[in-house]
Design an enzyme around this catalytic site. Structure first.
Site, mmCIF file in Angstrom:
data_model
loop_
_atom_site.group_PDB
_atom_site.id
_atom_site.type_symbol
_atom_site.label_atom_id
_atom_site.label_comp_id
_atom_site.label_asym_id
_atom_site.label_seq_id
_atom_site.Cartn_x
_atom_site.Cartn_y
_atom_site.Cartn_z
ATOM 1 N N ASN A 61 35.931 -13.556 31.459
ATOM 2 C CA ASN A 61 36.678 -12.508 32.218
ATOM 3 C C ASN A 61 36.513 -11.250 31.691
ATOM 4 O OD1 ASN A 61 38.116 -14.119 33.917
ATOM 5 N ND2 ASN A 61 39.327 -14.678 32.448
ATOM 6 N N GLN B 249 27.164 -21.666 32.283
ATOM 7 C CA GLN B 249 28.260 -20.641 32.037
ATOM 8 C C GLN B 249 28.130 -20.529 30.666
ATOM 9 O OE1 GLN B 249 30.687 -18.966 34.107
ATOM 10 N NE2 GLN B 249 29.070 -19.870 35.889
ATOM 11 N N ASP C 88 23.577 -3.792 38.292
ATOM 12 C CA ASP C 88 22.924 -2.354 37.874
ATOM 13 C C ASP C 88 21.385 -3.148 37.555
ATOM 14 O OD1 ASP C 88 24.875 -1.073 38.394
ATOM 15 O OD2 ASP C 88 25.654 -0.982 36.272
#
Length: 270
Positions: free
Chosen positions: A97, A255, A266
């Protein structure tokens, strides 16, 4: 929790507090600068091939930004002004997160007349062959974008633009569509594509069809047919050219190998 917010008055002291209380890492960030950094990283040598224009304040964070851009071997030329402090973005990462708070500050103060139009800076623009600008900059200096875009089109160079956020298509539709005829490569994600389609009256929520319609919008330089690239996070990336729409599956990674997702979009534009 995952969140992304613009700094309000109550957040202004957050950045210095984080520096005092935690061990922080500094990076030369901002949407376009992230992309330029990766372009230079991909090129490797020679150094300082990728050039970046932006605006900073005459403060400590400005000096840090210049140092970090130099460490990334980016040829950064900042417009320095004293009215606003250097823009900052605080990123707090816990597990997978992240929470972001961005204080745009000096990023909103770029001056075409005091920087882009300066002869030594404009020569750098003329020297370039590929241009990339985030749609966010439409909120700051659309005239700067148009000057670069028209020069690129006239010289048959490559000009690319990122839709950046849904609000750009919604609230900056006029300057966006003034630039669009010069765009050779258009980037965006699925939510930005959907917002663009609504504002353009495409009457479809099929991302492949949105890409096809965006590709077919009027274009000044017909020597280069527009390419549209829409990402969808872990879902397929959509690429539309003049004669086809291609779907590219995203390669899944473990992960536990993901260190930080900041600037991932970006970087994909590179």
């Amino acid at each position: 929790r995952r969140s992304s917010d613009l700094a309000e008055e109550k957040h202004k002291e957050l950045f210095e507090e984080l520096v005092k209380r935690f061990k922080v890492e500094y990076h030369a960030g901002g949407s376009t600068q992230n992309s330029v950094k990766v372009a230079q990283w991909m090129i490797q040598t020679p150094h300082r091939v990728a050039t970046f224009f932006g605006c900073i304040g005459t403060d400590t964070f400005g000096e840090i930004l210049k140092k970090k851009a130099e460490e990334a071997h980016v040829d950064a030329h900042y417009y320095e002004q004293a009215e606003q402090r250097t823009g900052t973005c605080a990123a707090c990462i816990t597990g997978d997160n992240r929470s972001l708070v961005a204080n745009l500050a000096a990023a909103n103060c770029y001056s075409k007349e005091k920087h882009l139009d300066v002869e030594e800076n404009w020569k750098l623009v003329e020297k370039a062959r590929v241009y990339y600008i985030a749609g966010f900059f439409l909120t700051v200096s659309p005239d700067s974008i148009l000057k670069v875009a028209t020069q690129s089109s006239e010289k048959n160079k490559l000009f690319s633009l990122n839709l950046s956020a849904p609000f750009i298509s919604q609230f900056f539709k006029e300057p966006l569509m003034k630039v669009m005829p010069y765009v050779d490569i258009l980037f965006g994600n699925e939510t930005e594509a959907a917002a663009f389609a609504r504002e353009q009256g495409f009457e479809t929520d099929d991302i492949k069809e949105i890409a096809r319609k965006a590709q077919a919008l009027p274009k000044v330089n017909t020597k280069r047919q527009r390419i549209v690239v829409f990402t969808q996070g872990e879902e397929d990336t959509i690429v539309a050219t003049v004669d086809k729409v291609v779907v590219y599956p995203v390669i899944e990674i473990d992960q536990d190998k993901i260190v930080d997702t900041n600037g991932a979009g970006d970087r994909k534009s590179t």
